[in-house]
Each structure stands twice: as C-alpha cells, then as structure tokens.
Design a protein around this motif. Structure first.
Motif, PDB file in Angstrom:
ATOM      1  N   ASP A   1     -29.098  -1.677 -23.549  1.00  0.00           N
ATOM      2  CA  ASP A   1     -27.923  -0.828 -23.763  1.00  0.00           C
ATOM      3  C   ASP A   1     -27.903  -0.184 -25.141  1.00  0.00           C
ATOM      4  O   ASP A   1     -26.931   0.474 -25.504  1.00  0.00           O
ATOM      5  CB  ASP A   1     -26.639  -1.629 -23.553  1.00  0.00           C
ATOM      6  CG  ASP A   1     -26.537  -2.830 -24.492  1.00  0.00           C
ATOM      7  OD1 ASP A   1     -27.572  -3.200 -25.094  1.00  0.00           O
ATOM      8  OD2 ASP A   1     -25.440  -3.395 -24.618  1.00  0.00           O
ATOM      9  N   VAL A   2     -28.979  -0.353 -25.924  1.00  0.00           N
ATOM     10  CA  VAL A   2     -29.021   0.171 -27.289  1.00  0.00           C
ATOM     11  C   VAL A   2     -30.068   1.288 -27.385  1.00  0.00           C
ATOM     12  O   VAL A   2     -31.227   1.103 -27.000  1.00  0.00           O
ATOM     13  CB  VAL A   2     -29.351  -0.954 -28.294  1.00  0.00           C
ATOM     14  CG1 VAL A   2     -29.613  -0.389 -29.682  1.00  0.00           C
ATOM     15  CG2 VAL A   2     -28.204  -1.964 -28.346  1.00  0.00           C
TER      16      VAL A   2
ATOM     17  N   VAL B   1     -25.783   0.655 -35.229  1.00  0.00           N
ATOM     18  CA  VAL B   1     -26.222   0.597 -33.831  1.00  0.00           C
ATOM     19  C   VAL B   1     -25.707   1.814 -33.087  1.00  0.00           C
ATOM     20  O   VAL B   1     -24.543   2.204 -33.242  1.00  0.00           O
ATOM     21  CB  VAL B   1     -25.714  -0.684 -33.140  1.00  0.00           C
ATOM     22  CG1 VAL B   1     -26.260  -0.775 -31.717  1.00  0.00           C
ATOM     23  CG2 VAL B   1     -26.101  -1.923 -33.937  1.00  0.00           C
ATOM     24  N   LYS B   2     -26.577   2.431 -32.291  1.00  0.00           N
ATOM     25  CA  LYS B   2     -26.161   3.515 -31.392  1.00  0.00           C
ATOM     26  C   LYS B   2     -26.406   3.034 -29.962  1.00  0.00           C
ATOM     27  O   LYS B   2     -27.533   2.722 -29.582  1.00  0.00           O
ATOM     28  CB  LYS B   2     -26.973   4.790 -31.664  1.00  0.00           C
ATOM     29  CG  LYS B   2     -26.624   5.987 -30.751  1.00  0.00           C
ATOM     30  CD  LYS B   2     -25.235   6.547 -31.056  1.00  0.00           C
ATOM     31  CE  LYS B   2     -24.967   7.818 -30.240  1.00  0.00           C
ATOM     32  NZ  LYS B   2     -25.157   9.043 -30.982  1.00  0.00           N
ATOM     33  N   PHE B   3     -25.329   2.936 -29.186  1.00  0.00           N
ATOM     34  CA  PHE B   3     -25.430   2.484 -27.808  1.00  0.00           C
ATOM     35  C   PHE B   3     -25.725   3.646 -26.874  1.00  0.00           C
ATOM     36  O   PHE B   3     -25.432   4.813 -27.180  1.00  0.00           O
ATOM     37  CB  PHE B   3     -24.136   1.779 -27.383  1.00  0.00           C
ATOM     38  CG  PHE B   3     -23.928   0.456 -28.061  1.00  0.00           C
ATOM     39  CD1 PHE B   3     -24.462  -0.702 -27.529  1.00  0.00           C
ATOM     40  CD2 PHE B   3     -23.204   0.373 -29.246  1.00  0.00           C
ATOM     41  CE1 PHE B   3     -24.291  -1.932 -28.152  1.00  0.00           C
ATOM     42  CE2 PHE B   3     -23.017  -0.845 -29.877  1.00  0.00           C
ATOM     43  CZ  PHE B   3     -23.566  -1.999 -29.337  1.00  0.00           C
ATOM     44  N   ARG B   4     -26.276   3.321 -25.732  1.00  0.00           N
ATOM     45  CA  ARG B   4     -26.607   4.340 -24.746  1.00  0.00           C
ATOM     46  C   ARG B   4     -25.329   4.917 -24.126  1.00  0.00           C
ATOM     47  O   ARG B   4     -24.283   4.262 -24.109  1.00  0.00           O
ATOM     48  CB  ARG B   4     -27.508   3.762 -23.655  1.00  0.00           C
ATOM     49  CG  ARG B   4     -28.887   3.355 -24.169  1.00  0.00           C
ATOM     50  CD  ARG B   4     -29.830   2.974 -23.049  1.00  0.00           C
ATOM     51  NE  ARG B   4     -31.124   2.559 -23.594  1.00  0.00           N
ATOM     52  CZ  ARG B   4     -32.079   3.410 -23.960  1.00  0.00           C
ATOM     53  NH1 ARG B   4     -31.901   4.716 -23.801  1.00  0.00           N
ATOM     54  NH2 ARG B   4     -33.222   2.956 -24.456  1.00  0.00           N
TER      55      ARG B   4
ATOM     56  N   GLY C   1     -20.900   6.596 -29.640  1.00  0.00           N
ATOM     57  CA  GLY C   1     -21.528   5.296 -29.492  1.00  0.00           C
ATOM     58  C   GLY C   1     -22.220   4.743 -30.720  1.00  0.00           C
ATOM     59  O   GLY C   1     -22.919   3.733 -30.622  1.00  0.00           O
TER      60      GLY C   1
ATOM     61  N   VAL D   1     -17.746  -3.706 -27.105  1.00  0.00           N
ATOM     62  CA  VAL D   1     -18.728  -4.382 -27.954  1.00  0.00           C
ATOM     63  C   VAL D   1     -18.160  -4.606 -29.346  1.00  0.00           C
ATOM     64  O   VAL D   1     -18.764  -4.292 -30.355  1.00  0.00           O
ATOM     65  CB  VAL D   1     -20.054  -3.597 -28.020  1.00  0.00           C
ATOM     66  CG1 VAL D   1     -20.836  -3.751 -26.742  1.00  0.00           C
ATOM     67  CG2 VAL D   1     -19.815  -2.123 -28.333  1.00  0.00           C
TER      68      VAL D   1
ATOM     69  N   LEU E   1     -17.608   1.581 -26.967  1.00  0.00           N
ATOM     70  CA  LEU E   1     -17.593   0.754 -28.172  1.00  0.00           C
ATOM     71  C   LEU E   1     -16.501  -0.308 -28.115  1.00  0.00           C
ATOM     72  O   LEU E   1     -16.606  -1.362 -28.751  1.00  0.00           O
ATOM     73  CB  LEU E   1     -17.397   1.633 -29.411  1.00  0.00           C
ATOM     74  CG  LEU E   1     -18.603   2.465 -29.850  1.00  0.00           C
ATOM     75  CD1 LEU E   1     -18.233   3.321 -31.057  1.00  0.00           C
ATOM     76  CD2 LEU E   1     -19.800   1.578 -30.186  1.00  0.00           C
TER      77      LEU E   1
ATOM     78  N   VAL F   1     -21.772   3.237 -22.523  1.00  0.00           N
ATOM     79  CA  VAL F   1     -21.316   1.997 -23.149  1.00  0.00           C
ATOM     80  C   VAL F   1     -20.140   2.315 -24.054  1.00  0.00           C
ATOM     81  O   VAL F   1     -20.252   3.108 -24.990  1.00  0.00           O
ATOM     82  CB  VAL F   1     -22.436   1.332 -23.969  1.00  0.00           C
ATOM     83  CG1 VAL F   1     -21.911   0.067 -24.646  1.00  0.00           C
ATOM     84  CG2 VAL F   1     -23.625   1.005 -23.083  1.00  0.00           C
TER      85      VAL F   1
ATOM     86  N   ARG G   1     -17.925  -5.365 -35.092  1.00  0.00           N
ATOM     87  CA  ARG G   1     -17.872  -3.914 -35.288  1.00  0.00           C
ATOM     88  C   ARG G   1     -16.797  -3.601 -36.312  1.00  0.00           C
ATOM     89  O   ARG G   1     -15.624  -3.911 -36.118  1.00  0.00           O
ATOM     90  CB  ARG G   1     -17.560  -3.198 -33.961  1.00  0.00           C
ATOM     91  CG  ARG G   1     -17.835  -1.701 -34.011  1.00  0.00           C
ATOM     92  CD  ARG G   1     -17.540  -1.003 -32.683  1.00  0.00           C
ATOM     93  NE  ARG G   1     -16.163  -0.560 -32.593  1.00  0.00           N
ATOM     94  CZ  ARG G   1     -15.253  -1.080 -31.785  1.00  0.00           C
ATOM     95  NH1 ARG G   1     -15.572  -2.090 -30.990  1.00  0.00           N
ATOM     96  NH2 ARG G   1     -14.024  -0.615 -31.760  1.00  0.00           N
TER      97      ARG G   1
ATOM     98  N   ARG H   1     -32.668  -4.358 -26.755  1.00  0.00           N
ATOM     99  CA  ARG H   1     -31.627  -4.393 -25.719  1.00  0.00           C
ATOM    100  C   ARG H   1     -31.616  -3.104 -24.908  1.00  0.00           C
ATOM    101  O   ARG H   1     -31.768  -1.997 -25.447  1.00  0.00           O
ATOM    102  CB  ARG H   1     -30.259  -4.620 -26.359  1.00  0.00           C
ATOM    103  CG  ARG H   1     -30.051  -6.038 -26.842  1.00  0.00           C
ATOM    104  CD  ARG H   1     -28.723  -6.215 -27.540  1.00  0.00           C
ATOM    105  NE  ARG H   1     -27.571  -5.719 -26.799  1.00  0.00           N
ATOM    106  CZ  ARG H   1     -26.389  -6.320 -26.765  1.00  0.00           C
ATOM    107  NH1 ARG H   1     -26.234  -7.479 -27.391  1.00  0.00           N
ATOM    108  NH2 ARG H   1     -25.380  -5.787 -26.120  1.00  0.00           N
TER     109      ARG H   1
END
Length: 721
Positions: free
Chosen positions: A122-123, A66-69, A97, A77, A74, A72, A89, A120
């Motif tokens: 945020d992703v 997963v790469k978050f925006r 991210g 999450v 880590l 965000v 995680r 999502r």
C-alpha cells in the motif's frame, strides 16, 4: 551548514584535538555504514575533498515521509507498527497520500523502517526526513563593488525591464529575513515552517514570523548558525534599488515573500516541502492559506542524494499551480556532479552553477549534465579583479556584535547559493515583462541566450583551489553557460516558436548485468505554437550501453528513452547528451548515467574501521588500531578502547573485491568536516560517524596542514597485519 548537534560534535572534536594535555587513554566510538542517503551511495573520487558526504545526522531520527498508493485514506493510517517501531502520523504533506510519521528510533532503525515500509503493497515510496543545508561559504571580508551584475550584462537588461511594474512575487525559502535592514524592501507577510524549536532557535515551532534569529544563540557553534544566509540571498534577488543606499538587487521591484525553513544547522525535508507547497499556494495542514502565491521560488539549499520521490512529487504539484511558478535552485558547492544532489537533480527546476570574476566555474561549484545555466557565485579566496577586496557576492547582512543602525551591514559570501538568486531575480524580470511565462519557456530562453563556457573555463584552472587530480571538464559540464540578462529579458518580448527538452528523472543508474534497463521520460515542451516533429538522438553512452527512443521522431509532447545494457560496460559515471532537432532548431539536455550496482551491499559486515595515530608528519602504527564490523545491516556501531592519548583520524574501508588493496569499486569513508577534510579526533570521543561511498580513484586523502602524512599506505599496512 549542519544540524546543531553535528557541528557541536565537529567543534568538540577539533577543540579536543588542539587542546593542551588530555587523558592518557580513552575510546572513540560511532557508527559506520551507508548512512548518508537511506541506503544509496554515490561514487567519490579520493582526491582533494574525498569525503564531502552527508553525515549520519543528515536525516531526522525516527521520522519517515510516506506516500501511500491511491485509494488509501490517511485517516486509516494514523499509526503504523513497522520494524519494531510504532509510528504516528504527525503531518499530512499533501492531499494525495503523503504524510510525515514519527516514532522513537535511532538512525539505523529509521533506515530499517524505511526499507520495511518500501516493501508494503500500500506504499508508493518511503524515505527518511532528510536534512538540507544552505549552500554558501561565509567569509569576513566586505567590499563595495557588485562586479557580478555587469558580468551577466544586467545593467543593459534594466534598460529594458527593471521589474518595478508590474511587480512579481518571489519566494525565498531560506533561513528567514532581517526585516529591519534598511536595504531590504518591506516584505509580504511570510511564514516560519521550522517545526523543531531547537532548530528554529526562536522559542517555538511554526508561526507567521519568518525573522532570522541569526547568531543570537551564543551556546550554538558559529558554524551551525544561519549567518543571515536568507537575507543575503534575498538582497541579491531584490534589495531596495536606486535609493542611494547600500546595494542593488537584480529586480528593482519584486515583492519578496520570506519563508523560513532553515534554522540552526539546516532544515528537514518535511519542513522545506511544506514551505515550497505554501510558497506556491498549495495547502499545508494547520497553516493558513498563502494569499500571495509566488510566481518565482528561490531555493539556495540542498543535500546529497538524487531527487527523492517526495521532492519530485511536490515540484510536480507546484508546477501545476495557475500562476505557473518557476523554481530556481542552487547546484551545490562540493565540486562534484550536481546529479547527486537534491533538489538540484530534480526535474522541473532551473539548476544553477557558480562562476567567478573571470567567468570561469568557481572552484567549489558542482557541475555536470544537470546544470542548466551558470551565474556569479564568487570566490572569496582571492582578489583577481585587483579592487582590494575578495571576489565574493555583496549583499545585505546583520552584525550581531553591533547595536542600532550599525548592525545593518553588507558582506561577501561565495557559493551556488549566491548564484541561484541572480537567476531567480532575472526570471522575476522576465515574468514582469510577461506574467504568463512558463517554466519551459523561461528555461529555453535562459539556455538559448546564455554565453557558453569553454571546457577550460568550466574546469576553472588556473586556480590554487583546484587540485591537480580534479577532472578536466567540457563546456557542457557547465550547462548552457553564463546567463545573459539583457538577451534573456529582450527575448521574453520576442518569443518565437521553439521547444525545449525536459527529462524525468534527470539521472539514471544501470546494473552492469546484461539486459538491465532503465526508462527516461523525455518531454518536448513546445513554445509559441511550435508544431514541427522533433528528432531525438543520443550521444555519450559508454560501450555496452545502447539507447532507443520510442518514438524517435516526436510529433506529440513526449518520448521514452530506454537505456539497456547489451555488453559489458565499465562501471563509472558517464555524461550522456540527448539531442533534439526540429525545423531549424536544435536543443540538447544532459543525462548523468551511473553504471554499477543501484544500491550498496546489503551489509556493512567485513568493514574495517581504522583509528590512525598522527605523530607529527607520520602515522604511528603501534598506537593505531583497527576493528572489524561483524554485524549485518546498512550501518553498525564501532568502538575503539584503550587508545593512547593523542590525535587520530578515523577511516573505514570495505575491501569489496578482496584484493587487500583500496581499488575502484571498494567502499571508503572518513570522519570529516562539511568541506570533506579529515578531522583530528582525540579520545575520549563519541558519535564519530563515518559514511561509506564508492571509490573511483586512489589518490591520498586530504588532511589539512598535514599533507605529508601518508594515510593510505599506512592504512593498507595496518590492514594487512
């Protein structure tokens, strides 16, 4: 190669099919659906190797990258609850991210998790943790002639640069190394990035020992073992040379950095991405910093699917490192368009196809607009040069059946895995001559000095290994052609103003719906102070698709190509060419365009799964069976019960257009081995998994040794009952 459990399944299926006796009746079960690429399918030609698709086990169940925006953290999450699965995680893959999450889930549920995460806000992106395999076809023959070096004019290049001084660090991300082999130079301290002890086959997870465990696990099928692939590849890059022993390497003095990321059956994206980051000097969580960042990286590995965001993201970060690393990758061995393979389809790498002794494309080599150059990969099915040995690429290996010094041997492998290290070694020679050489400069030199293959040579005929139905290729399907080592090394010392074109992404998909569009970034990499405007044009677009560059005359470093549907294009795959002209210099780059739906149907509902009973050279329809999938989703289980004892092939078909016939645009799949050949299955058998792909033709399926069996007519007849 495949993950060990896959090969175990395949071998068990073959042993059962060929064994004596067996149960009077039994069952066959498994999964069917779009299980090869996280919900994406490619187009297949039902021909010599119809189903050389990645199988259901080509990603790690329960693991998601997963790469978050931006914005965000880590740290916020650590755990995710998605689609009924709790994810934790377990590893940060970069500092921006990207992370690996793990939970308890099967393959279908993992794909559901990926889809949910992708929605999502945020992703940025989410993907399965795919498994990649080494690109080689092993053989059991040896010979003492390295025909592949004169083929690329390498001896003449050594007169200009042998790579001894200054030395260049070349990372070989592969299955590890046989460190005691006398023809492998003492390496720099490398690393083992395989996190799963079963895949690592060395008793533990990640550590600082990249030694290849090879064939020592006797309970693992031979096909799943590494075959000392990494040692063979490393020997081509830089075997000890001019030492009166064994073979020569392309570079006489490159410092080999061995990084182990492929174990029993292959390696996961998370492990390979971590290995690539460490190779070039980027940080990897929980691993000491690499004190010797590589200037050149060779990756003779890959898998199906277009370049994923996690791969492209990592390659982009690697390219920004101060030593300007150049990444060389194998195109793949499926005799298909390289644009459908990763990392071959990624932007910012040098993608290498394979040739044989005649300078023709090797029958197995992938092709198409994503190929940059070709290099020798061999053909172990023949002895065309009449030297008494098969025409593979010779390099160091280990023989586990022997002891002492006798175990350190040399052998022939064939594959684009063997072609790629020729180019990586050549780039090391170029870097030795000019350490500040960039990717764009190296790519331009390699392509502008290569010797083009004709259309006939690129197609590769005559060859007993190429089916009559194989398409006729053009010269550009083999990129710029066969590398010329002397010309490339010489050009490094005489760099003149020039430019090269780099695309991102390197392939595109358009819906046939009028108005649909896709944008391609076209970078003009200017070399040695080139300042002229570059005029861009497009050729090869199908009727109904138009292309516009903004701007079309580029004075800066980039332009955007917008491809747009303005008519009714015929679904299919097209090779487009982007041409650039500036001053007296002309450069071009290929782009693979697929016209069709960007994703498979949202459900496998309505797919028919067939168990066809093989009776000699015919199909016994009375003993054959068919089940229909009623579930929705990207994949679903199927099961046949009370099957008569005997041999079956398992095929799945979704009649998308409802015409009761197998026609282009339908979805088709079969239970096959790694070469795409249908396997015989004898009940009772589980985990017989069948991936679906788009049909582009209607030739017969391939069942080795039983070519007379009429599979498709029998399938149609059974379906229409």
């Amino acid at each position: 190669m495949r993950v060990s459990r896959v090969w175990m399944l395949l071998v068990v299926a073959l042993l059962v099919a060929c064994g004596d006796g067996g149960p009077a009746s039994g069952s066959i079960s498994g999964l069917v659906g779009f299980i090869s690429g996280g919900g994406q399918t490619g187009a297949i030609q039902v021909s010599q190797r119809p189903f050389a698709q990645t199988s259901e086990t080509d990603f790690v169940p329960g693991e998601v990258i997963v790469k978050f925006r931006p914005g965000v953290s880590l740290q916020t999450v650590g755990r995710l609850q998605v689609a009924g699965v709790e994810l934790q995680r377990v590893e940060d893959l970069d500092t921006q991210g990207m992370a690996l999450f793990r939970g308890v889930a099967g393959k279908p549920q993992t794909l559901e998790v990926v889809q949910a995460l992708s929605r999502r806000a945020d992703v940025l992106y989410a993907q399965p943790n795919y498994i990649r395999q080494a690109f080689k076809t092993p053989n059991d023959s040896f010979y003492n002639l390295q025909w592949h070096y004169p083929a690329i004019n390498l001896p003449a290049a050594w007169d200009i640069e042998d790579g001894v001084d200054p030395t260049v660090v070349v990372a070989v991300i592969d299955s590890g190394i046989v460190g005691a082999h006398p023809d492998i130079p003492k390496p720099i301290l490398g690393y083992d990035f395989i996190s799963n002890p079963q895949i690592a086959n060395d008793g533990d997870g990640r550590d600082n020992n990249p030694e290849d465990t090879g064939n020592v696990a006797r309970d693992v099928p031979e096909e799943a073992l590494t075959g000392y692939h990494g040692t063979h590849v490393a020997g081509t890059v830089a075997a000890a040379t001019n030492n009166n022993l064994g073979v020569a390497g392309v570079s006489w003095g490159a410092r080999l950095l061995h990084i182990r990321a492929l174990g029993v059956g292959g390696g996961s994206d998370a492990d390979i991405i971590a290995a690539l980051r460490w190779a070039v000097g980027l940080s990897v969580s929980g691993v000491p910093a690499n004190p010797n960042p590589a200037a050149v990286v060779n990756m003779s590995l890959g898998g199906r699917g277009t370049c994923t965001p996690a791969w492209q993201d990592t390659i982009n970060q690697a390219a920004a490192q101060p030593q300007r690393p150049i990444i060389v990758v194998a195109a793949g061995n499926s005799a298909e368009n390289a644009s459908g393979f990763t990392p071959a389809s990624c932007s910012g790498v040098v993608t290498v196809g394979a040739t044989e002794t005649r300078g023709f494309r090797s029958y197995y080599s992938n092709y198409g607009p994503r190929i940059d150059v070709m290099a020798p990969g061999g053909d172990t099915s023949t002895d065309r040069n009449a030297d008494g040995y098969v025409d593979g690429v010779l390099s160091p290996l280990k023989d586990d059946t022997k002891t002492g010094d006798n175990q350190f041997v040399y052998g022939f492998y064939q594959g684009t895995s063997m072609a790629s290290p020729h180019v990586a070694g050549l780039v090391a020679l170029m870097k030795a001559r000019r350490p500040d050489l960039t990717y764009s400069e190296a790519l331009d030199i390699l392509k502008s000095t290569a010797v083009p293959l004709s259309g006939a040579s690129c197609t590769g005929r005559p060859s007993d290994q190429i089916a009559p139905s194989f398409p006729t290729l053009t010269s550009s399907d083999c990129g710029a052609g066969l590398v010329n080592a002397q010309a490339a090394v010489n050009a490094v010392g005489n760099v003149t103003p020039s430019f090269t074109l780099v695309l991102s992404p390197t392939s595109a998909t358009l819906s046939p719906t009028s108005g649909s569009s896709v944008d391609i970034s076209v970078s003009i990499a200017r070399i040695a102070g080139f300042t002229n405007a570059v005029s861009l044009t497009l050729s090869g677009a199908p009727s109904g698709v138009s292309g516009q560059f903004t701007p079309s005359s580029v004075t800066g470093n980039s332009s955007t190509l917008r491809l747009q549907v303005s008519g009714s294009p015929t679904p299919g795959t097209y090779n487009l060419t982007i041409n650039g002209s500036g001053g007296s210099i002309n450069r071009s780059v290929g782009l693979a365009l697929r016209v069709g739906t960007a994703a498979p149907p949202p459900t496998v509902q309505g797919t028919a799964v067939f168990a066809l009973y093989i009776a000699g050279n015919d199909i016994d329809l009375e003993k054959s069976a068919i089940v229909s999938i009623s579930q929705t989703g990207l994949s679903a289980p199927y099961q046949f019960n009370n099957l008569a004892g005997g041999d079956y092939v398992v095929i799945a078909w979704k009649d998308l257009d409802g015409d009761d016939d197998i026609t282009p645009g339908d979805y088709l799949g079969g239970y096959t081995n790694a070469d795409g050949d249908l396997l015989l299955v004898r009940p009772t058998a589980n985990n017989i998994n069948v991936p679906l792909s788009v049909v582009q033709g209607t030739q017969n399926l391939r069942l080795p040794g039983l070519e007379g069996v009429s599979l498709l007519p029998s399938l149609r007849q059974l379906y229409r009952r």
